[in-house]
Design a protein around this motif. Sequence first.
Motif, PDB file in Angstrom:
ATOM      1  N   SER A  19      -0.164  11.813  -6.110  1.00  0.00           N
ATOM      2  CA  SER A  19       0.626  11.071  -5.128  1.00  0.00           C
ATOM      3  C   SER A  19      -0.298  10.487  -4.073  1.00  0.00           C
ATOM      4  O   SER A  19      -1.338  11.064  -3.749  1.00  0.00           O
ATOM      5  N   ARG A  21      -0.064  10.200  -0.774  1.00  0.00           N
ATOM      6  CA  ARG A  21      -0.253  11.017   0.422  1.00  0.00           C
ATOM      7  C   ARG A  21      -1.141  12.224   0.130  1.00  0.00           C
ATOM      8  O   ARG A  21      -2.000  12.577   0.934  1.00  0.00           O
ATOM      9  N   ARG A  22      -0.935  12.845  -1.023  1.00  0.00           N
ATOM     10  CA  ARG A  22      -1.762  13.998  -1.378  1.00  0.00           C
ATOM     11  C   ARG A  22      -3.213  13.579  -1.598  1.00  0.00           C
ATOM     12  O   ARG A  22      -4.142  14.314  -1.241  1.00  0.00           O
ATOM     13  N   GLU A  25      -4.722  13.414   1.833  1.00  0.00           N
ATOM     14  CA  GLU A  25      -4.912  14.757   2.389  1.00  0.00           C
ATOM     15  C   GLU A  25      -6.143  15.428   1.789  1.00  0.00           C
ATOM     16  O   GLU A  25      -6.967  15.997   2.506  1.00  0.00           O
ATOM     17  N   GLU A 180      -4.965  15.775  -8.709  1.00  0.00           N
ATOM     18  CA  GLU A 180      -5.400  16.379  -7.455  1.00  0.00           C
ATOM     19  C   GLU A 180      -6.762  17.047  -7.571  1.00  0.00           C
ATOM     20  O   GLU A 180      -7.584  16.979  -6.645  1.00  0.00           O
TER      21      GLU A 180
END
Length: 223
Positions: A19, A21-22, A25, A180
């Motif tokens: 994603s 936003r991830r 981060e 991720e």
Amino acid sequence: MLFDLHLHTTRYSGCSALSPRRACELALERGLHGLVITEHRICWPEAELATLREASPGLLLLSGMEVTLVEGHDVVLLGDALPERSPRFMRTRDLEGMLAPVREQVFAFVAHPFRYTDARDKRLERILALVDGIEMSSVNILRAGFSGKDTYVSSAAALYEQARRDFGLVPVWATDAHSEETVGALATQIPGRVESMADLVAALKSGGTQEHQNSKLLRRILS
């Protein structure tokens, strides 16, 4: 400054499980200063990118795109003068035509050219002659074969280095992240201060780039 120049998200790349936003981060958590989201065939609309920037203070967030050529290779384009979308497949001559009016405003690098083959035919050489840089390593390049424990070297490193030398290309390193776990595993260290896409393009064209590896992440990914 540490930049990941090649990363895909779920927003516009159907092949990604990461994603937006991830991604931001994790980039901050893992020490990156800048992130260029390079979706397949599309640049993020500026309004959407601005919203994501607001949620990611401290990270220089930019958008480029990855285009796939009929000749069987992929090129990542970075710059403010890119179209919002590109065709699903482009011919090298069409890419040449698209870049010609804005050539000084765009940094183009060929992504993982030896990931599936060690051949350097005339089609690839035409692409190498067109671009500014070459992706020397990425998570996907390393997954195809590597050596080392603390520093990871692609099994095809000699091919990448020879192409870089023969065509005078700027070396870059990136994750080509789709998940991720890979964010921040590799990055390009860029000298000087970068505050915009124009700064990034100018810095890359000037050279002086160096590789950054997160050995702990790479060990986990490649084991």
